[in-house]
Scaffold this motif. Structure first.
Motif, PDB file in Angstrom:
ATOM      1  N   THR A 125      13.629  -7.365  11.392  1.00  0.00           N
ATOM      2  CA  THR A 125      13.447  -8.699  11.040  1.00  0.00           C
ATOM      3  C   THR A 125      13.795  -8.742   9.477  1.00  0.00           C
ATOM      4  OG1 THR A 125      11.191  -8.049  10.175  1.00  0.00           O
ATOM      5  CG2 THR A 125      11.370  -9.318  12.368  1.00  0.00           C
ATOM      6  N   HIS A 126      14.400  -7.621   9.140  1.00  0.00           N
ATOM      7  CA  HIS A 126      15.009  -7.763   7.843  1.00  0.00           C
ATOM      8  C   HIS A 126      14.035  -8.154   6.537  1.00  0.00           C
ATOM      9  CE1 HIS A 126      18.936  -7.154   9.737  1.00  0.00           C
ATOM     10  NE2 HIS A 126      18.647  -8.173  10.307  1.00  0.00           N
ATOM     11  N   LEU A 127      12.882  -7.783   6.661  1.00  0.00           N
ATOM     12  CA  LEU A 127      11.977  -8.152   5.885  1.00  0.00           C
ATOM     13  C   LEU A 127      11.627  -6.803   4.589  1.00  0.00           C
ATOM     14  CD1 LEU A 127       9.100  -9.742   7.843  1.00  0.00           C
ATOM     15  CD2 LEU A 127      10.659 -10.789   6.186  1.00  0.00           C
ATOM     16  N   VAL A 128      12.169  -5.612   5.053  1.00  0.00           N
ATOM     17  CA  VAL A 128      11.803  -4.594   3.950  1.00  0.00           C
ATOM     18  C   VAL A 128      12.439  -4.950   2.418  1.00  0.00           C
ATOM     19  CG1 VAL A 128      12.816  -2.379   3.386  1.00  0.00           C
ATOM     20  CG2 VAL A 128      12.093  -3.043   5.969  1.00  0.00           C
ATOM     21  N   GLY A 129      11.513  -4.775   1.467  1.00  0.00           N
ATOM     22  CA  GLY A 129      12.059  -5.059   0.116  1.00  0.00           C
ATOM     23  C   GLY A 129      11.949  -6.353  -0.091  1.00  0.00           C
ATOM     24  N   THR A 130      11.274  -7.282   0.358  1.00  0.00           N
ATOM     25  CA  THR A 130      11.196  -8.749   0.334  1.00  0.00           C
ATOM     26  C   THR A 130       9.730  -9.228  -0.049  1.00  0.00           C
ATOM     27  OG1 THR A 130      10.780  -9.479   2.393  1.00  0.00           O
ATOM     28  CG2 THR A 130      13.154  -9.139   1.813  1.00  0.00           C
ATOM     29  N   VAL A 131       9.715 -10.244  -0.825  1.00  0.00           N
ATOM     30  CA  VAL A 131       8.447 -10.562  -1.148  1.00  0.00           C
ATOM     31  C   VAL A 131       7.646 -11.295   0.296  1.00  0.00           C
ATOM     32  CG1 VAL A 131       7.048 -12.393  -2.552  1.00  0.00           C
ATOM     33  CG2 VAL A 131       9.160 -11.313  -3.637  1.00  0.00           C
ATOM     34  N   PHE A 194     -11.600  -9.314  -3.453  1.00  0.00           N
ATOM     35  CA  PHE A 194     -11.224  -8.097  -2.920  1.00  0.00           C
ATOM     36  C   PHE A 194      -9.864  -8.017  -2.300  1.00  0.00           C
ATOM     37  CE2 PHE A 194     -15.871  -7.328  -2.438  1.00  0.00           C
ATOM     38  CZ  PHE A 194     -15.872  -6.035  -2.914  1.00  0.00           C
ATOM     39  N   ALA A 195      -9.338  -9.231  -1.891  1.00  0.00           N
ATOM     40  CA  ALA A 195      -7.904  -9.433  -1.404  1.00  0.00           C
ATOM     41  C   ALA A 195      -7.180  -9.145  -2.471  1.00  0.00           C
ATOM     42  CB  ALA A 195      -7.766 -10.648  -0.797  1.00  0.00           C
ATOM     43  N   PHE A 196      -7.174  -9.562  -3.659  1.00  0.00           N
ATOM     44  CA  PHE A 196      -6.351  -9.467  -4.853  1.00  0.00           C
ATOM     45  C   PHE A 196      -5.960  -7.997  -5.407  1.00  0.00           C
ATOM     46  CE2 PHE A 196      -5.341  -8.788  -9.207  1.00  0.00           C
ATOM     47  CZ  PHE A 196      -4.337  -9.729  -9.632  1.00  0.00           C
ATOM     48  N   ILE A 197      -7.231  -7.346  -5.182  1.00  0.00           N
ATOM     49  CA  ILE A 197      -7.446  -5.938  -5.722  1.00  0.00           C
ATOM     50  C   ILE A 197      -6.556  -5.009  -4.380  1.00  0.00           C
ATOM     51  CG2 ILE A 197      -8.706  -3.794  -5.907  1.00  0.00           C
ATOM     52  CD1 ILE A 197     -10.652  -5.489  -7.279  1.00  0.00           C
ATOM     53  N   THR A 198      -7.130  -5.517  -3.199  1.00  0.00           N
ATOM     54  CA  THR A 198      -6.535  -4.590  -2.075  1.00  0.00           C
ATOM     55  C   THR A 198      -4.751  -4.763  -2.097  1.00  0.00           C
ATOM     56  OG1 THR A 198      -8.202  -5.100  -0.597  1.00  0.00           O
ATOM     57  CG2 THR A 198      -6.243  -4.690   0.299  1.00  0.00           C
ATOM     58  N   SER A 199      -4.243  -5.919  -2.624  1.00  0.00           N
ATOM     59  CA  SER A 199      -2.639  -6.200  -2.606  1.00  0.00           C
ATOM     60  C   SER A 199      -2.229  -5.290  -3.633  1.00  0.00           C
ATOM     61  CB  SER A 199      -2.476  -7.249  -2.662  1.00  0.00           C
ATOM     62  OG  SER A 199      -1.026  -7.824  -2.925  1.00  0.00           O
ATOM     63  N   PHE A 200      -2.873  -5.548  -4.878  1.00  0.00           N
ATOM     64  CA  PHE A 200      -2.411  -5.113  -6.262  1.00  0.00           C
ATOM     65  C   PHE A 200      -2.380  -3.496  -6.044  1.00  0.00           C
ATOM     66  CE2 PHE A 200      -2.407  -4.115 -10.695  1.00  0.00           C
ATOM     67  CZ  PHE A 200      -1.547  -4.901 -11.261  1.00  0.00           C
ATOM     68  N   ASP A 201      -3.418  -2.897  -5.657  1.00  0.00           N
ATOM     69  CA  ASP A 201      -3.707  -1.554  -5.571  1.00  0.00           C
ATOM     70  C   ASP A 201      -2.858  -0.621  -4.374  1.00  0.00           C
ATOM     71  OD1 ASP A 201      -4.550   0.850  -7.125  1.00  0.00           O
ATOM     72  OD2 ASP A 201      -6.186   0.881  -5.445  1.00  0.00           O
ATOM     73  N   GLU A 202      -2.500  -1.435  -3.439  1.00  0.00           N
ATOM     74  CA  GLU A 202      -2.180  -0.876  -2.022  1.00  0.00           C
ATOM     75  C   GLU A 202      -0.825  -0.010  -2.352  1.00  0.00           C
ATOM     76  OE1 GLU A 202      -0.744   0.397   1.346  1.00  0.00           O
ATOM     77  OE2 GLU A 202       0.649  -1.237   0.346  1.00  0.00           O
ATOM     78  N   ILE A 203      -0.642   1.261  -1.688  1.00  0.00           N
ATOM     79  CA  ILE A 203       0.371   2.134  -2.050  1.00  0.00           C
ATOM     80  C   ILE A 203       1.033   2.748  -0.820  1.00  0.00           C
ATOM     81  CG2 ILE A 203      -1.308   4.019  -2.314  1.00  0.00           C
ATOM     82  CD1 ILE A 203       2.358   3.688  -3.831  1.00  0.00           C
ATOM     83  N   ILE A 204       0.262   2.871   0.289  1.00  0.00           N
ATOM     84  CA  ILE A 204       0.868   3.420   1.476  1.00  0.00           C
ATOM     85  C   ILE A 204       1.947   2.743   2.304  1.00  0.00           C
ATOM     86  CG2 ILE A 204       0.221   4.573   3.720  1.00  0.00           C
ATOM     87  CD1 ILE A 204      -2.242   5.300   2.752  1.00  0.00           C
ATOM     88  N   VAL A 205       1.505   1.563   2.549  1.00  0.00           N
ATOM     89  CA  VAL A 205       2.566   0.322   3.206  1.00  0.00           C
ATOM     90  C   VAL A 205       3.573   0.232   2.155  1.00  0.00           C
ATOM     91  CG1 VAL A 205       2.792  -1.790   4.203  1.00  0.00           C
ATOM     92  CG2 VAL A 205       0.770  -0.523   4.726  1.00  0.00           C
ATOM     93  N   ALA A 206       3.406   0.119   0.771  1.00  0.00           N
ATOM     94  CA  ALA A 206       4.363  -0.451  -0.163  1.00  0.00           C
ATOM     95  C   ALA A 206       5.514   0.796  -0.165  1.00  0.00           C
ATOM     96  CB  ALA A 206       3.869  -0.598  -1.339  1.00  0.00           C
ATOM     97  N   LEU A 207       5.068   1.890   0.027  1.00  0.00           N
ATOM     98  CA  LEU A 207       6.017   3.212  -0.058  1.00  0.00           C
ATOM     99  C   LEU A 207       6.879   2.786   1.105  1.00  0.00           C
ATOM    100  CD1 LEU A 207       3.842   6.294  -1.314  1.00  0.00           C
ATOM    101  CD2 LEU A 207       5.699   5.079  -2.231  1.00  0.00           C
ATOM    102  N   PHE A 208       6.767   2.254   2.263  1.00  0.00           N
ATOM    103  CA  PHE A 208       7.669   2.190   3.299  1.00  0.00           C
ATOM    104  C   PHE A 208       8.391   1.114   3.405  1.00  0.00           C
ATOM    105  CE2 PHE A 208       4.678   5.583   4.959  1.00  0.00           C
ATOM    106  CZ  PHE A 208       5.346   5.881   6.021  1.00  0.00           C
ATOM    107  N   ILE A 209       7.867  -0.186   2.598  1.00  0.00           N
ATOM    108  CA  ILE A 209       8.630  -1.162   2.831  1.00  0.00           C
ATOM    109  C   ILE A 209       9.249  -1.670   1.561  1.00  0.00           C
ATOM    110  CG2 ILE A 209       7.192  -2.247   4.511  1.00  0.00           C
ATOM    111  CD1 ILE A 209       5.901  -3.793   2.637  1.00  0.00           C
ATOM    112  N   THR A 210       9.299  -0.838   0.409  1.00  0.00           N
ATOM    113  CA  THR A 210       9.713  -1.209  -0.778  1.00  0.00           C
ATOM    114  C   THR A 210      11.326  -0.764  -0.709  1.00  0.00           C
ATOM    115  OG1 THR A 210       9.495  -0.624  -3.408  1.00  0.00           O
ATOM    116  CG2 THR A 210       9.831   1.214  -1.765  1.00  0.00           C
ATOM    117  N   SER A 211      11.929  -1.338  -1.890  1.00  0.00           N
ATOM    118  CA  SER A 211      13.582  -1.221  -1.715  1.00  0.00           C
ATOM    119  C   SER A 211      13.739  -1.057  -3.533  1.00  0.00           C
ATOM    120  CB  SER A 211      14.239  -2.298  -1.190  1.00  0.00           C
ATOM    121  OG  SER A 211      13.954  -3.639  -2.166  1.00  0.00           O
TER     122      SER A 211
END
Length: 261
Positions: A125-131, A194-211
């Motif tokens: 879906t070309h969503l890797v590395g997008t907001v 909790f939602a804000f902290i979960t997003s701000f601190d998330e690393i595992i998924v972010a490593l896969f979809i970052t660019s």
């Protein structure tokens, strides 16, 4: 005069608090290290690592990316999670339990498994590395926390108040806005936090979809640790610790003020 068991329990709680805070407190002096290394105890004293954080485009951009994504996720996840909590609480017991189990699945499934699945879908879906990709993934991870927080408030909510408001001629939207929402607002705000902290601190998924064009702060921290490991990471950790502490203290003060009024 407090009894001996109460004193012993207080000392035990203090010991546990020190044990939990010790790793974080160690980071603070490391951020002032005069040498370009993560070492404890630090050698010398320097503010250069804080200056490096505020002057480096990599750090400031990743911080702003995390902040933007976390704010959007907090809003979206709070709305969806609150509506889901209402649906679960108003459903039949067996059906509500099944729905709740499905909705909290992202909390139970290992993060690496979720990350692989999200990455596979994002490639097509070309969503890797997008907001948009980050917001969708982090919202999915944050909704269970909002659901649990809001549902806890709904468990102690007296639905007879809604019935009374309806009997006086208030519509459903008016009842929700003037009766239900103010009473469950602490749970909603807790879920949003909790939602804000979960997003701000998330690393595992972010490593896969970052660019290379879009990195969040946890990814930048991981990259810095694996690349050069200078005390800028400790400076970032110290700033985040202070910001989190201020938010918690502000929340406690607001809660105490509400109890007094």
């Amino acid at each position: 005069m407090p009894s001996f068991p109460r004193i012993l329990l207080g000392l035990f709680c203090l010991l546990v608090a020190i044990l939990l805070l010790a790793p974080t407190l160690v980071v603070i002096p490391m951020s002032f290290n005069g040498n370009k290394s993560l070492a404890f105890p630090p050698v010398g004293f320097s503010w250069q690592w804080y200056g490096n954080f505020f002057s480096s485009p990599d750090w400031t951009t990743s911080f702003s990316n995390s902040l933007i994504v976390a704010i959007i996720v907090a809003v979206v996840a709070t709305v969806i999670g609150t509506l889901a909590a209402f649906g679960v609480s108003r459903a039949a017991a067996r059906r509500g339990g099944l729905l709740r189990a499905l909705l909290i699945t992202p909390m139970v499934v290992p993060g690496v498994v979720l990350a692989i699945g999200i990455y596979a879908v994002y490639l097509d879906t070309h969503l890797v590395g997008t907001v948009t990709g980050f917001v969708l993934a982090h919202t999915m991870l944050a909704i269970p926390f909002v659901l649990i927080a809001v549902q806890a408030s709904l468990e102690v909510f007296d639905r007879r108040l809604e019935t009374a408001a309806s009997s006086l001629g208030a519509g459903r939207l008016t009842v929700f806005r003037t009766v239900t929402l103010p009473l469950i607002l602490p749970g909603v705000l807790s879920g949003a936090l909790f939602a804000f902290i979960t997003s701000f601190d998330e690393i595992i998924v972010a490593l896969f979809i970052t660019s290379p064009y879009l990195k969040t702060l946890p990814v930048q921290i991981y990259t810095s640790i694996t690349r050069d490991a200078d005390p800028t990471v400790a400076a970032v950790g110290t700033l985040l610790f202070l910001a989190t502490s201020l938010i918690i203290i502000a929340g406690l003060l607001l809660g105490m003020r509400r109890e007094r009024t």
